[in-house]
Design a protein around this motif. Structure first.
Motif, PDB file in Angstrom:
ATOM      1  N   GLU A   1     -58.292 -41.858 -18.947  1.00  0.00           N
ATOM      2  CA  GLU A   1     -59.090 -41.048 -19.872  1.00  0.00           C
ATOM      3  C   GLU A   1     -58.200 -40.073 -20.642  1.00  0.00           C
ATOM      4  OE1 GLU A   1     -62.440 -39.694 -21.866  1.00  0.00           O
ATOM      5  OE2 GLU A   1     -62.368 -41.335 -20.418  1.00  0.00           O
ATOM      6  N   THR A   2     -57.274 -39.429 -19.947  1.00  0.00           N
ATOM      7  CA  THR A   2     -56.383 -38.458 -20.582  1.00  0.00           C
ATOM      8  C   THR A   2     -55.503 -39.114 -21.637  1.00  0.00           C
ATOM      9  OG1 THR A   2     -56.329 -37.115 -18.562  1.00  0.00           O
ATOM     10  CG2 THR A   2     -54.534 -36.794 -20.139  1.00  0.00           C
ATOM     11  N   ILE A   3     -54.902 -40.243 -21.297  1.00  0.00           N
ATOM     12  CA  ILE A   3     -54.019 -40.936 -22.241  1.00  0.00           C
ATOM     13  C   ILE A   3     -54.798 -41.409 -23.452  1.00  0.00           C
ATOM     14  CG2 ILE A   3     -52.563 -42.970 -22.572  1.00  0.00           C
ATOM     15  CD1 ILE A   3     -51.814 -42.736 -19.586  1.00  0.00           C
ATOM     16  N   ALA A   4     -55.977 -41.986 -23.216  1.00  0.00           N
ATOM     17  CA  ALA A   4     -56.774 -42.504 -24.326  1.00  0.00           C
ATOM     18  C   ALA A   4     -57.186 -41.392 -25.286  1.00  0.00           C
ATOM     19  CB  ALA A   4     -58.009 -43.223 -23.779  1.00  0.00           C
ATOM     20  N   GLU A   5     -57.605 -40.265 -24.746  1.00  0.00           N
ATOM     21  CA  GLU A   5     -58.018 -39.156 -25.610  1.00  0.00           C
ATOM     22  C   GLU A   5     -56.827 -38.588 -26.368  1.00  0.00           C
ATOM     23  OE1 GLU A   5     -60.353 -36.135 -23.753  1.00  0.00           O
ATOM     24  OE2 GLU A   5     -61.706 -37.565 -22.771  1.00  0.00           O
ATOM     25  N   GLY A   6     -55.710 -38.359 -25.665  1.00  0.00           N
ATOM     26  CA  GLY A   6     -54.536 -37.785 -26.315  1.00  0.00           C
ATOM     27  C   GLY A   6     -53.969 -38.686 -27.391  1.00  0.00           C
ATOM     28  N   MET A   7     -53.912 -39.991 -27.131  1.00  0.00           N
ATOM     29  CA  MET A   7     -53.399 -40.923 -28.141  1.00  0.00           C
ATOM     30  C   MET A   7     -54.311 -40.991 -29.353  1.00  0.00           C
ATOM     31  SD  MET A   7     -51.588 -44.242 -26.489  1.00  0.00           S
ATOM     32  CE  MET A   7     -49.942 -44.110 -25.758  1.00  0.00           C
ATOM     33  N   THR A   8     -55.619 -40.928 -29.112  1.00  0.00           N
ATOM     34  CA  THR A   8     -56.556 -40.952 -30.233  1.00  0.00           C
ATOM     35  C   THR A   8     -56.382 -39.721 -31.118  1.00  0.00           C
ATOM     36  OG1 THR A   8     -58.159 -42.229 -28.929  1.00  0.00           O
ATOM     37  CG2 THR A   8     -58.991 -41.066 -30.865  1.00  0.00           C
ATOM     38  N   LEU A   9     -56.238 -38.564 -30.500  1.00  0.00           N
ATOM     39  CA  LEU A   9     -56.020 -37.329 -31.266  1.00  0.00           C
ATOM     40  C   LEU A   9     -54.748 -37.431 -32.098  1.00  0.00           C
ATOM     41  CD1 LEU A   9     -56.759 -34.362 -31.884  1.00  0.00           C
ATOM     42  CD2 LEU A   9     -55.411 -33.730 -29.854  1.00  0.00           C
ATOM     43  N   ALA A  10     -53.681 -37.922 -31.494  1.00  0.00           N
ATOM     44  CA  ALA A  10     -52.407 -38.028 -32.203  1.00  0.00           C
ATOM     45  C   ALA A  10     -52.499 -39.037 -33.339  1.00  0.00           C
ATOM     46  CB  ALA A  10     -51.302 -38.430 -31.229  1.00  0.00           C
ATOM     47  N   GLU A  11     -53.087 -40.207 -33.052  1.00  0.00           N
ATOM     48  CA  GLU A  11     -53.158 -41.260 -34.074  1.00  0.00           C
ATOM     49  C   GLU A  11     -54.022 -40.837 -35.259  1.00  0.00           C
ATOM     50  OE1 GLU A  11     -54.034 -46.079 -34.403  1.00  0.00           O
ATOM     51  OE2 GLU A  11     -54.460 -45.006 -32.529  1.00  0.00           O
ATOM     52  N   LYS A  12     -55.096 -40.127 -35.002  1.00  0.00           N
ATOM     53  CA  LYS A  12     -55.965 -39.655 -36.075  1.00  0.00           C
ATOM     54  C   LYS A  12     -55.208 -38.718 -37.017  1.00  0.00           C
ATOM     55  CE  LYS A  12     -59.875 -38.967 -38.247  1.00  0.00           C
ATOM     56  NZ  LYS A  12     -60.536 -40.034 -39.036  1.00  0.00           N
ATOM     57  N   ASN A  13     -54.179 -38.079 -36.500  1.00  0.00           N
ATOM     58  CA  ASN A  13     -53.408 -37.130 -37.306  1.00  0.00           C
ATOM     59  C   ASN A  13     -52.031 -37.656 -37.689  1.00  0.00           C
ATOM     60  OD1 ASN A  13     -54.955 -34.355 -37.464  1.00  0.00           O
ATOM     61  ND2 ASN A  13     -55.334 -35.195 -35.411  1.00  0.00           N
ATOM     62  N   GLY A  14     -51.876 -38.989 -37.663  1.00  0.00           N
ATOM     63  CA  GLY A  14     -50.680 -39.604 -38.218  1.00  0.00           C
ATOM     64  C   GLY A  14     -49.534 -39.867 -37.271  1.00  0.00           C
ATOM     65  N   ILE A  15     -49.711 -39.564 -35.985  1.00  0.00           N
ATOM     66  CA  ILE A  15     -48.664 -39.835 -35.002  1.00  0.00           C
ATOM     67  C   ILE A  15     -48.921 -41.212 -34.387  1.00  0.00           C
ATOM     68  CG2 ILE A  15     -47.495 -39.051 -32.906  1.00  0.00           C
ATOM     69  CD1 ILE A  15     -47.238 -37.141 -35.245  1.00  0.00           C
ATOM     70  N   SER A  16     -47.953 -42.093 -34.476  1.00  0.00           N
ATOM     71  CA  SER A  16     -48.170 -43.464 -34.010  1.00  0.00           C
ATOM     72  C   SER A  16     -48.264 -43.535 -32.497  1.00  0.00           C
ATOM     73  CB  SER A  16     -47.029 -44.367 -34.480  1.00  0.00           C
ATOM     74  OG  SER A  16     -45.843 -44.107 -33.751  1.00  0.00           O
ATOM     75  N   ARG A  17     -48.903 -44.584 -32.029  1.00  0.00           N
ATOM     76  CA  ARG A  17     -49.003 -44.797 -30.584  1.00  0.00           C
ATOM     77  C   ARG A  17     -47.622 -45.028 -29.976  1.00  0.00           C
ATOM     78  NH1 ARG A  17     -53.590 -49.338 -30.811  1.00  0.00           N
ATOM     79  NH2 ARG A  17     -54.925 -48.281 -32.324  1.00  0.00           N
ATOM     80  N   ASP A  18     -46.735 -45.668 -30.711  1.00  0.00           N
ATOM     81  CA  ASP A  18     -45.384 -45.913 -30.194  1.00  0.00           C
ATOM     82  C   ASP A  18     -44.649 -44.605 -29.909  1.00  0.00           C
ATOM     83  OD1 ASP A  18     -45.657 -48.638 -30.184  1.00  0.00           O
ATOM     84  OD2 ASP A  18     -44.753 -48.916 -32.164  1.00  0.00           O
ATOM     85  N   ILE A  19     -44.823 -43.635 -30.790  1.00  0.00           N
ATOM     86  CA  ILE A  19     -44.184 -42.337 -30.574  1.00  0.00           C
ATOM     87  C   ILE A  19     -44.799 -41.651 -29.358  1.00  0.00           C
ATOM     88  CG2 ILE A  19     -43.887 -40.013 -31.521  1.00  0.00           C
ATOM     89  CD1 ILE A  19     -43.585 -41.292 -34.278  1.00  0.00           C
ATOM     90  N   MET A  20     -46.126 -41.740 -29.245  1.00  0.00           N
ATOM     91  CA  MET A  20     -46.788 -41.141 -28.082  1.00  0.00           C
ATOM     92  C   MET A  20     -46.377 -41.838 -26.790  1.00  0.00           C
ATOM     93  SD  MET A  20     -48.311 -38.559 -29.199  1.00  0.00           S
ATOM     94  CE  MET A  20     -49.103 -38.101 -27.661  1.00  0.00           C
ATOM     95  N   LEU A  21     -46.190 -43.151 -26.872  1.00  0.00           N
ATOM     96  CA  LEU A  21     -45.744 -43.894 -25.692  1.00  0.00           C
ATOM     97  C   LEU A  21     -44.351 -43.431 -25.266  1.00  0.00           C
ATOM     98  CD1 LEU A  21     -45.972 -46.123 -23.587  1.00  0.00           C
ATOM     99  CD2 LEU A  21     -45.257 -47.768 -25.345  1.00  0.00           C
TER     100      LEU A  21
END
Length: 306
Positions: A190-210
Motif C-alpha cells: 500500500e505504501t509503495i503504491a501510494e508513494g509511486m502514484t504521487l510521484a508519477e502524477k507529478n512527473g517523477i518516473s517509476r524507474d526513478i522511484m524504484l
C-alpha cells in the motif's frame, strides 16, 4: 520415538506446499524414511512421485502411514476438511500434525482441541517467503506448540527453511504471528503504491522511484514489491511468481477480523482490504496482489492495461 524412524506425510501441494514438500522429501530420504503425499488435484504430486515420494489416496491414508504429517492449504474451510479426514484415519497416539497454512487463530484453537482429544499433537507452523523460497528451502518458519514437539521437528524446519522463529507454546500464537507479519507486507504494498502514484502524477518516473527505494530501503521486501509495481509485473507465471489478489483478500480479511476481535484499529489494513476488494470486483483475483496499485493510479488520471 526418534524422528529418523518416522514416515512423513504432506497434504496440500499448491504454490507453497510443493516447495516445502520437495525439501521435506529430501529430508525423508536422508533419514531413510518415506514421504507420503496427497493433494486434491493428484497431478500436482507428479514431480514428487518421480523423485521417490509415495502417493496417499487421502489425508486418512497419511494418518495410517505416518507419525509426522504436514499440511499447507488455502483456507480455514479446506484445513478443517483435511484435518477431519486425517483424524478419520485414526493416527497413532503421539503423532504430530503440523499445519503451515495461513488461517484464523480460532481455527487453530479448534483443531488443537480436536487433536488433544484424539491423542495427537498439533503444531501451527506458518512460513514467511514466496514460492521460490519454499522450493529453495529459504522460508522463515514461525511455529508454535509444545516445546518437545518443536524440538523434535527442528531438523525438518532446518531442512525446509533458513531459520526458525519460535512464537510460543500455544499453536494459535503462530497464526497470530503469521497474520501480523502479513500485515507488514500488505502495508508495504500500500505504501509503495501510494508513494509511486504521487510521484508519477507529478512527473517523477517509476524507474526513478524504484532506484530510490532500492537504495534507501535495502533488503528484499521493499525493492521486490517496488519492482513489481513500477514495471506492472502483475501477471503470475512460473518465471514470475507472487501472491494472488485472491490470497491477499483472504489474508487481509483475516487480519482485519483479528484486529476487530481484539479491539485494535488498523487503518492501513482497512484501506488495503478495500483496494483488494475492488480488485476482486474487477476480476483480478489471479493477478499478483500488487495490482491494487492500478486502483490508486486511476483517480490520478494514470491509466493503462494490466
Amino acid at each position: 520415538m526418534s524422528a529418523s524412524n518416522d514416515n512423513l506425510g504432506f497434504i496440500g501441494l499448491g504454490s507453497m506446499g510443493i516447495g516445502l514438500a520437495t525439501n521435506c522429501l529430501k529430508k525423508a530420504q536422508q533419514n531413510g524414511v518415506k514421504l507420503f503425499v496427497h493433494n486434491r488435484t493428484a497431478s500436482k504430486a507428479d514431480s514428487l512421485l518421480t523423485k521417490g515420494a509415495v502417493w496417499a489416496s487421502s489425508p486418512a491414508a497419511i494418518a495410517k502411514q505416518c507419525s509426522i504429517a504436514f499440511s499447507c492449504v488455502f483456507s480455514d474451510i479446506a484445513l478443517k476438511e483435511v484435518f477431519a479426514d486425517y483424524l478419520s484415519g485414526q493416527p497413532k497416539d503421539g503423532s504430530l500434525y503440523i499445519d503451515c497454512s495461513t488461517v484464523y487463530p480460532d481455527t487453530i484453537r479448534e483443531l488443537d482441541a480436536k487433536a488433544k482429544a484424539a491423542g495427537i499433537v498439533f503444531v501451527c507452523a506458518p512460513v514467511f517467503g514466496r514460492p521460490p523460497a519454499a522450493m529453495s528451502g529459504e522460508v522463515l518458519w514461525a511455529p508454535a506448540g509444545p516445546p518437545d514437539a518443536l524440538q523434535r521437528l527442528q531438523p525438518y524446519f532446518d531442512a525446509m527453511g533458513r531459520g526458525t522463529l519460535h512464537t510460543g507454546c500455544e499453536p494459535y500464537m503462530a497464526s497470530v504471528m503469521k497474520l501480523s507479519g502479513n500485515f507488514f507486507i500488505a502495508a508495504t504494498i500500500e505504501t509503495i503504491a501510494e508513494g509511486m502514484t504521487l510521484a508519477e502524477k507529478n512527473g517523477i518516473s517509476r524507474d526513478i522511484m524504484l532506484e530510490f527505494i532500492s537504495s534507501t530501503f535495502p533488503g528484499q521486501l521493499y525493492p521486490m514489491y517496488a519492482e513489481k509495481i513500477a514495471k506492472n509485473q502483475f501477471q503470475l507465471s512460473p518465471s514470475m511468481p507472487g501472491a494472488r489478489v485472491e490470497g491477499g483478500l483472504k489474508d487481509v480479511g483475516l487480519i482485519q477480523r483479528l484486529a476487530k476481535d481484539c479491539g485494535v484499529d488498523l487503518p492501513l489494513g482497512k484501506i488495503m482490504l478495500e483496494h483488494l476488494q475492488e480488485a476482486g470486483k474487477r476480476g483480478w483475483i489471479d493477478l499478483d496482489w500488487t495490482a491494487v496499485s492500478r486502483i490508486m493510479r486511476e483517480p490520478a488520471g494514470i491509466t493503462e492495461d494490466v
